[in-house]
Structure formats: structure tokens, C-alpha cells
Design a protein around this motif. Sequence first.
Motif, short mmCIF file in Angstrom:
data_model
loop_
_atom_site.label_atom_id
_atom_site.label_comp_id
_atom_site.label_asym_id
_atom_site.label_seq_id
_atom_site.Cartn_x
_atom_site.Cartn_y
_atom_site.Cartn_z
N SER A 218 0.81 -1.45 0.02
CA SER A 218 -0.19 -0.21 0.02
C SER A 218 0.85 1.38 -0.14
CB SER A 218 -0.94 0.11 0.66
OG SER A 218 -1.06 0.99 1.17
N LEU A 219 1.42 0.65 0.73
CA LEU A 219 2.63 2.17 1.05
C LEU A 219 3.04 2.48 0.01
CD1 LEU A 219 5.06 3.47 4.28
CD2 LEU A 219 6.33 3.10 1.43
N LEU A 220 4.23 1.45 -1.03
CA LEU A 220 5.10 0.81 -1.73
C LEU A 220 4.22 2.00 -3.38
CD1 LEU A 220 7.49 -2.06 -1.86
CD2 LEU A 220 7.26 0.39 -1.59
N ASP A 221 2.89 1.93 -3.51
CA ASP A 221 2.20 1.82 -4.45
C ASP A 221 2.13 3.10 -4.24
OD1 ASP A 221 1.28 -0.62 -5.33
OD2 ASP A 221 -0.13 -0.99 -4.56
N ASN A 222 1.89 4.16 -3.55
CA ASN A 222 1.05 5.66 -3.55
C ASN A 222 2.48 6.08 -3.62
OD1 ASN A 222 -1.63 5.73 -3.31
ND2 ASN A 222 -1.72 3.65 -2.70
N ALA A 223 4.04 5.71 -2.89
CA ALA A 223 5.36 6.43 -3.06
C ALA A 223 5.57 8.09 -3.79
CB ALA A 223 6.35 5.76 -2.70
N SER A 224 5.37 7.17 -5.59
CA SER A 224 5.66 8.01 -6.41
C SER A 224 4.92 9.09 -5.93
CB SER A 224 5.43 7.54 -7.46
OG SER A 224 4.29 7.03 -7.51
N ALA A 225 3.42 9.29 -5.17
CA ALA A 225 2.59 10.15 -5.40
C ALA A 225 2.64 11.48 -4.18
CB ALA A 225 1.14 10.07 -5.43
N VAL A 226 4.09 11.33 -3.63
CA VAL A 226 4.42 11.72 -1.80
C VAL A 226 4.75 12.94 -2.30
CG1 VAL A 226 5.14 12.08 0.07
CG2 VAL A 226 4.23 10.08 -0.70
N THR A 227 5.04 14.41 -1.91
CA THR A 227 5.73 15.73 -2.53
C THR A 227 6.09 16.20 -1.02
OG1 THR A 227 3.72 16.57 -3.09
CG2 THR A 227 5.01 15.53 -4.60
N ALA A 228 5.41 16.19 0.15
CA ALA A 228 5.59 16.63 0.72
C ALA A 228 6.67 15.90 2.11
CB ALA A 228 4.70 17.08 2.03
N ILE A 229 7.86 15.21 1.70
CA ILE A 229 8.94 14.37 2.53
C ILE A 229 10.37 14.29 1.45
CG2 ILE A 229 9.27 12.08 3.54
CD1 ILE A 229 6.57 11.35 3.26
N PRO A 230 10.84 15.13 2.29
CA PRO A 230 12.59 14.89 1.62
C PRO A 230 12.65 13.69 0.62
CG PRO A 230 12.41 16.34 3.91
CD PRO A 230 11.28 15.99 3.71
N GLU A 231 12.99 14.36 0.43
CA GLU A 231 13.77 12.91 -1.07
C GLU A 231 14.37 12.01 -0.51
OE1 GLU A 231 16.24 11.82 -5.46
OE2 GLU A 231 15.48 14.10 -4.94
N GLN A 232 15.35 11.78 -0.06
CA GLN A 232 16.22 11.47 1.14
C GLN A 232 15.57 10.48 2.36
OE1 GLN A 232 20.33 12.54 2.44
NE2 GLN A 232 20.46 10.78 4.38
N ARG A 233 14.65 11.18 2.59
CA ARG A 233 13.55 10.88 4.17
C ARG A 233 12.85 9.81 3.59
NH1 ARG A 233 13.26 7.32 8.16
NH2 ARG A 233 11.50 8.41 9.22
#
Length: 486
Positions: A121-136
Motif C-alpha cells: 500500500s505504501l509502495l503503490d503510493n510513494a511516487s505521489a508523495v511530495t511533502a517529504i524530503p527525497e532522502q527521507r
Amino acid sequence: MKRMTNYYRLLLGAFVALICPACESFLEEEVYTEYDPSKLLQTEEGINSVLVSAYGELQFKGNIREFNHTFAEFPTDIALESGGGFEREAILFVNFQWDDSHAFFSNSWSKMYRAIRNANSLLDNASAVTAIPEQRLAELIGEARFIRAAAYFHLYDLFGPVPLITTTETLDMEPRRPTEEAFAEFVTTELREAANVLPPIQDLKGKATKGAALAYLCKFLLNTKQWEQVVDVTEEIISLNRYALFPTIEELFTVDNENNSEFIFVHPYLPLSGNGNTYMAHAFPPNYPVLPNWENYGAQYRSYTSFVKSFHPDDRRGLMFVNEYTDTQGKQVLLLEDGAGKPLDNARSFKFVPDPAAIAAFHGNDCPIIRYADILLSRAEALNELNGPDGEPLDLLNQIRERAGVPLLTLDDLPTEEAFRDHLLQERAWEFFSEGLRRQDLVRHGKLIELARQRGKQAMPHHVRYPIPRRELEANSNLIQNEGYE
């Protein structure tokens, strides 16, 4: 009464006539029982809530006696169980009489696949995450990939290759089992990719680190006999300079010492109902003088006399067994042998030293899944398989023996690859009893069935794997049962 029945029929018919013209589309309802990934997974707090759920399923809490003991030790030459209501289940594994209908199999299958689902579930939606720094964000994705791969590791240990479900968006409701090669490639790739981005230290115990991902990778490669890769990965782990053997093995598993540099990955426990390690409640012998806040179950985890007597007299690991005691009535009770020297197969492993603050059956001892001693012995095994015992394999083995207080071995003691291999299997039994590793070690060395037959069990070659749960076979027509269970 007949008139009343006809009246209700007419009323129902009128109601259907009124609503049917409007039935041109499905009713759309707002769902309150499922989270919206596009919203929840935009924050680190939301992602962590999903990860916590995934970790909760990956950990053996609630199933520790199945994973670490029933599956992993009762079919082997070191431990058995009797007494209490649990004996009805455990005896099937002691005697190699399990079948695919047993609830332990379906429960364990479901638990690991729930961990996989949550990670997906997390991996399916990770590409749409914009509010977290890339490395984190990469580290959080690494945790999800670690959890998914670790769950597949445990499923493989029980059942062999199982369906690889890598997304929550699949339309394949009846996935097939992959080949051994495809399954191995997936797990090793996932763990390698996770190790590349995970931090060396986490803020909480039980979370994935770089070392934990490499350690799982090492154990998967070891159990699939990929010797050269084991050597490479163990070198990486050693080079992290984060891990070391704890100096006193008999004190390693106490609550006071659980924050040590030997435990690479643990399932953390607290002395709380539903969150505690229940091992000791099963290990206390009858009428053992327990503290008032402890509980002593009727179910009894026992150790074979032959195994306990196999330890060197100076072996500090042998101090972890209770071979006799004075019970609450003042009676001296023998557990190892009776007065005539007859084996009783009733000694008790107190490896997980009872927690003084335990609440009933729930102790706070963390359960190590992989520790540094395992990495050293895994490296020794791989090096021996490649080049024989001379040099580093003996040095690694002797690090473990020196800590245990037993005489060091030389090439004269173990001159050949076969002699070293056989001794290493025994050394692993002395080092890792009560930790859930014996069955996979015996399977890897081709000894599980042979030793069971020596104990008089009707073990068959197909028993090196457990059966795919019947419930899963009934739900998925594409699943193929493991050989011997058809």
C-alpha cells in the motif's frame, strides 16, 4: 392471515415498482472504514502509521510459539512439548503428523501476507508523495521493501516459493507460485535495494536498518546455498563496524542486556498483555517457584536429554538449562535423568532469563531474529563450502567457542570440509537453541528427515516443507500444493 400475507406482497411489489426505474447506477457511498492513500501517505506521520501496522504483522507477537518453536524446533532433535491444551497441536509437529488443514499454517500465511499488503500500500503510493524530503522518503520506502521481503523470507522458510504479490492494485485474484529462481531473485533484489537506502541506526528497536536488510539477505542466501554471495554480504555486515559478540553469552538474553551490539534485528517485547514474550510461561516446570507476578502454563517446552548432555562440561551455554530444581513443596525434581540414569527429556531452556517485571505470562525479553553470531557462523559455513576449513572458517568458529568458554579447535580436529560442516551444524545447535533456527539448519544440511527417523518418527522427504494451507488452495485454483501433500 392469508389476506395479511397478500397485502404485504402487494405492498412489496409497489415498493419495487417505485424504486426500479431509478436503478440505473450503483449507489455511491462515502467509505469511513478505509484510509485514503492519496491523503494519508502525504505525511511522514501517515506513512509511519502504515509502517507500524506492517511491522506489527511481520513480528511474531501472538504467534511466537508457532514460528519459533512449533514450526522451528519441535520437529527437530533439540526440543519437544507436552502438557496443557497446547499438546494437542504441538504433538503433531513433534511426530511429523501435520496436514494442510492445520490452523497454524493458515494463520501464519495470512499474517505474513497482511504485512506484505500493508507494505504494498505504501509502495503503490510513494511516487505521489511530495511533502517529504527525497532522502527521507527513500528510507521509508526502504522500510516497506524490507518488510515485504522479510515476510516473503518467512513464508519461504515454511512453504517454499509462494505467490509474489507486489501491489494492492492487482486484478489477479488467483496468482500462481513463481519458480524457485524467480522467487529468489525477487527477495534478494528487494533486500539489496532496501539495504542501499536504509540508515545504519533507527530511532526505535525493531525497525529496519541497513544491517538488518543485509542480515536477512545473508540468511536467505545461506539457506539457498549461494555461498559466494554469502561471503560477500557477510563482509559488508562486518565492515559496518556496528556489531560485536556480547561478552557473556549466558547474560545476553536478559531484559537488562537486550540493548546490545550483537542483536542485528529483533522483535521487541514489553511485559504487557498481548505484547510480551510468553516463552518462559511455557518453559517453567510444574510447581517451579515462580515470582507472584509470573504465570506458569500447563504447556511445557522441554529439551531432549541427549541434546543437553552434548554440551562440553565447560560450555557456558549449558548454564542456560535447568536440569533439576526444588519445587514449591520442597521436593527435589530431576529433569535430565532419573536416579538410574534414564533420560527424561524434560530439561528446561531458560535462555530467555525470566523478566522480574513480567506481568503473568508476558515477559519483556526481546526476541532476536538475527544476531551477529549467526553472521559469523554463516560466513564460516560459506567459506568452508568454497575452500575448506583452513584459515578464516576456523577462526570464525573459534570466536563463538571462545565466548562460550570451550576449547578452541584446530585443523587437526576438523581436517576436512565434511568434518567442519558436520561440526558447524552441531555448533549452531549449541549456540541458537530456543531461537527458532534449528529446523532451517537441518533442512539446509539435509539432516531433518534422517535425524527424525533416528528418533522413531515417520518423517518423509516431503516434510522438509510445510503444506500450502488448504484454505488458500480452496480460494485459489492456480495454487499448486507442495509435493507429498496432494
